[in-house]
Design an enzyme around this catalytic site. Sequence first.
Site, PDB file in Angstrom:
ATOM      1  N   GLU A 147       0.856  -1.183   0.000  1.00  0.00           N
ATOM      2  CA  GLU A 147       0.000   0.000   0.000  1.00  0.00           C
ATOM      3  C   GLU A 147       0.896   1.239   0.000  1.00  0.00           C
ATOM      4  OE1 GLU A 147      -3.373  -0.289   2.510  1.00  0.00           O
ATOM      5  OE2 GLU A 147      -3.804   1.855   2.455  1.00  0.00           O
ATOM      6  N   GLU A 183     -10.434   4.819   9.097  1.00  0.00           N
ATOM      7  CA  GLU A 183     -10.626   4.428   7.704  1.00  0.00           C
ATOM      8  C   GLU A 183     -11.163   3.007   7.578  1.00  0.00           C
ATOM      9  OE1 GLU A 183      -6.728   5.278   6.013  1.00  0.00           O
ATOM     10  OE2 GLU A 183      -7.406   7.305   5.516  1.00  0.00           O
ATOM     11  N   ARG A 210      -1.810   4.018  16.833  1.00  0.00           N
ATOM     12  CA  ARG A 210      -1.751   5.166  15.915  1.00  0.00           C
ATOM     13  C   ARG A 210      -2.854   6.178  16.207  1.00  0.00           C
ATOM     14  NH1 ARG A 210      -2.307   4.143  10.459  1.00  0.00           N
ATOM     15  NH2 ARG A 210      -0.676   5.522   9.728  1.00  0.00           N
ATOM     16  N   ARG A 216     -11.650  17.611   9.632  1.00  0.00           N
ATOM     17  CA  ARG A 216     -10.828  16.411   9.813  1.00  0.00           C
ATOM     18  C   ARG A 216      -9.527  16.728  10.548  1.00  0.00           C
ATOM     19  NH1 ARG A 216      -8.375  12.687   4.879  1.00  0.00           N
ATOM     20  NH2 ARG A 216      -6.547  11.965   6.020  1.00  0.00           N
ATOM     21  N   LYS A 252       1.085  11.277  13.201  1.00  0.00           N
ATOM     22  CA  LYS A 252       1.658  11.751  11.937  1.00  0.00           C
ATOM     23  C   LYS A 252       2.182  13.176  12.099  1.00  0.00           C
ATOM     24  CE  LYS A 252      -0.935   8.850   8.755  1.00  0.00           C
ATOM     25  NZ  LYS A 252      -1.738   8.762   7.513  1.00  0.00           N
ATOM     26  N   ASP A 274      -2.573  14.598   6.482  1.00  0.00           N
ATOM     27  CA  ASP A 274      -2.056  13.330   5.982  1.00  0.00           C
ATOM     28  C   ASP A 274      -0.840  13.484   5.080  1.00  0.00           C
ATOM     29  OD1 ASP A 274      -1.831  10.674   5.507  1.00  0.00           O
ATOM     30  OD2 ASP A 274      -3.582  10.478   4.214  1.00  0.00           O
ATOM     31  N   GLU A 304       5.388   9.889  13.447  1.00  0.00           N
ATOM     32  CA  GLU A 304       5.255   9.072  12.239  1.00  0.00           C
ATOM     33  C   GLU A 304       5.471   9.951  11.017  1.00  0.00           C
ATOM     34  OE1 GLU A 304       1.983   6.201  11.894  1.00  0.00           O
ATOM     35  OE2 GLU A 304       1.726   6.762   9.796  1.00  0.00           O
ATOM     36  N   GLU A 360       3.720   9.106  -1.085  1.00  0.00           N
ATOM     37  CA  GLU A 360       2.310   9.012  -1.483  1.00  0.00           C
ATOM     38  C   GLU A 360       1.790  10.316  -2.081  1.00  0.00           C
ATOM     39  OE1 GLU A 360      -0.293   7.863   1.724  1.00  0.00           O
ATOM     40  OE2 GLU A 360      -2.095   8.205   0.536  1.00  0.00           O
ATOM     41  N   TRP A 408     -13.175  13.009   1.845  1.00  0.00           N
ATOM     42  CA  TRP A 408     -12.426  12.283   0.825  1.00  0.00           C
ATOM     43  C   TRP A 408     -12.431  13.041  -0.496  1.00  0.00           C
ATOM     44  CZ3 TRP A 408     -13.780   6.328   1.617  1.00  0.00           C
ATOM     45  CH2 TRP A 408     -13.146   5.894   2.786  1.00  0.00           C
TER      46      TRP A 408
HETATM   47  O1  GCW Z   1      -2.214   8.321   3.989  1.00  0.00           O
HETATM   48  C1  GCW Z   1      -3.298   7.486   4.171  1.00  0.00           C
HETATM   49  C2  GCW Z   1      -3.193   6.483   3.075  1.00  0.00           C
HETATM   50  C3  GCW Z   1      -3.697   5.117   3.441  1.00  0.00           C
HETATM   51  C4  GCW Z   1      -3.083   4.726   4.779  1.00  0.00           C
HETATM   52  C5  GCW Z   1      -3.524   5.741   5.826  1.00  0.00           C
HETATM   53  C6  GCW Z   1      -2.917   5.463   7.198  1.00  0.00           C
HETATM   54  C7  GCW Z   1      -2.350   2.596   5.560  1.00  0.00           C
HETATM   55  O2  GCW Z   1      -3.844   6.971   1.956  1.00  0.00           O
HETATM   56  O3  GCW Z   1      -3.318   4.229   2.421  1.00  0.00           O
HETATM   57  O4  GCW Z   1      -3.409   3.420   5.166  1.00  0.00           O
HETATM   58  O5  GCW Z   1      -3.095   7.011   5.448  1.00  0.00           O
HETATM   59  O6  GCW Z   1      -1.938   6.100   7.503  1.00  0.00           O
HETATM   60  O7  GCW Z   1      -3.421   4.634   7.919  1.00  0.00           O
END
Ligand code: GCW
Length: 721
Positions: A182, A306, A339, A351, A375, A380, A402, A408, A558
């Site tokens: 992924e 998610e 997480r 969000r 994160k 994201d 993280e 990505e 999304w």
């Molecule tokens: O950045 C997003 C990604 C998902 C990912 C999610 C996460 C593993 O698009 O693919 O899933 O974060 O960090 O859990």
Amino acid sequence: MKNFWLLCFLLSTLWGVAHDGYDLWLRYDQIADETRLGEYQNAFGGIYFNTDSPTLKVALQEMDRGLSGLLAQSPRFLDTASDGAGLIVLKKVLLDATTLQQVAGDFEGLGRDGFVISPITSNGRKATLITANEDLGILYGVFHFLRQLQMQQPLHALKERSTPKTDIRMLNHWDNLDRTVERGYAGFSIWNWHTLPDLIDQRYIDYARANASIGINATSPTNVNANAEILTPHYLEKVQALARVFRPYGIKVYLTARFSAPIEIGGLQTADPLDTQVRQWWKDKATEIYSLIPDFGGFLVKANSEGQPGPQNYGRTHADGANMLAEALAPHQGTVIWRAFVYSEHDLTDRAKQAFSEFVPVDGQFHTNVMLQVKNGPIDFQPREPFHPMFGAMPKTPLMMEFQITQEYLGFSTHLVFLPRLFEEVLQADTYRKGKGSTVARVIDGSLHGYTRTGMAGVANIGTDINWTGHPFGQANWYGFGRLAWDPYMSSEQIAEEWLRTTFSNERGFLQPMKQLLLGSREAVVHYMNPLGLHHIFDSGHHYGPGPWVDNHSRPEWNPVYYHRADRLGVGFDRTATGSDALQQYAPHWAEKWGDLASCPEEYLLWFHHLPWTYVLKNGHTLWEGMALTYQQGVVEVQQMKNTWAQMAPYVDLEQHDRVSMLLDIQLKEARWWRDACLLYFGQFSGEPLPPGVDAPDHSLGYYQSLKFPYAPGIRPSWDD
Ligand code: GCW
């Protein structure tokens, strides 16, 4: 000229120095500087190296391999230090009194993983000592020493005392059991579960070596969107085999634990964390894992995020879920890494606010062996985000960083983006939670709140591609992540210098321009993808290329339109008090500074504010003009990167040079694509023409909107956002 290059190519093939990138930064080519080579050959001819453990054996192998390559002569390993050793590699307990006396002060606070490299006098002659409290420290010291040699440092500069500032320095692989990855852009997963445990691929060993060389000491081989199968005996045997390979290199294995595993592989009716049978199931599972892997690190968990199952499915809290696993691991000294990347379709608030809202109120409710992995930013892994407001806001719960090493949202493996620059920006950010100087780095290294557990994780960019990371420069991001996990205060400039020297060349003519290229590459990608605080305007699902127009997904967050909110009147996400008020999650210093247009840095403008197209920027341009000019600037910067690289042919292996040239061509094409698609789209709202200096687009908006990439790499089946 053409013939000259042909000759170079032929010679390099003949001499066997063609590099495919597999060796990473551990190239150990013969030292080019002859004076330095002579110095080293004299100094390090004889080595006394104690090797009474598996870790010390791999350290010795590395020294042998490194010196044989760098010095072009096999090192002589001696039986005692008094046989005239110029290099002595010994743990503290084995040092004789006169040697110990010379370095005694260095051992203060050196800890388990730290090492010392020091010039000493031994038996009346000058020597270099590598020492540490533990075997692993010696291994880290050997790697560091070899790195200094690769960088052709003068003998007197071979001096270092280093100790990592975080405990868990970890890679997270988002690898599925079927070997798809992924968000992976470098081929398939390096873990061949089918042939494990019997076939130990050389890659596993080289992976461990590479990680140890930069201080990484933990790995989680499977996706956080977890498959419970990994916890079955059939797979645990395979994990055990990997753990056995990694052990001498000081790398602990963690596993991603699917919260519903007790149902899926345990035959229970529920996964409720307060159910006694469920709790027992996890305890038994932990015992089973530790019987196979005594140094197992623990569980990494993505829950209620998610679509992943979690404690909230049973009306329980994150703390209930994490604590249940913590209890199962505690008797074995294991850790739960939970997480904090959560956002819910049932929560209609911004969000960016949701993780903070869920976790900060429960600070202090987690067991001591739970860490929260956060994160770097609140959305994201965007090309630029302000730091995550949770940093500094949870003094009683150890927070791990993280980062995402895989690109990505940064052009996959085709764009050259030097991420240590981004990582550094986040780590140096000041949360102001305990006054000035409360940096994110100080949260992560535990010094701000006195955390007893610390760590940093990076989502790996590694795959089966021969060079590991797809883009040869993707290696720099893996390297830089490791270095920053060891020392979050390190500068991206130093990392760039080290990586360039060890991977390519020590020549000044190469280092100066290439350092500039690396350090500028992150800002370039921000410019051509997400200028002025725009974010998450990527095409949905695969996140390849621009998609600011996407608005047809069931969940509002999304859809890119959720993030930019462009209309005739303006653009940007209002996160001030008149909007979502996400600013209130930051310390007053930032809430005020970022909330006030006069003091909000323009790089965060549209992250925090919704502004009219006619808003005037500091340089006098309107917002629309500024946006257009910044997109254009990004394209120009990639063109400059290409020009610089074209000059580097004399310093780089021909094949590598060609490859990077072609990748830069793709990057330039895609930077233009971003600029054209975004400006055509936003231009509809601003109603203004492109300002002078911005190239006209090649195609219509309809054309860019029609582009579809159903087979883009890294995509998750049935994934939507
Ligand atoms: O950045 C997003 C990604 C998902 C990912 C999610 C996460 C593993 O698009 O693919 O899933 O974060 O960090 O859990």
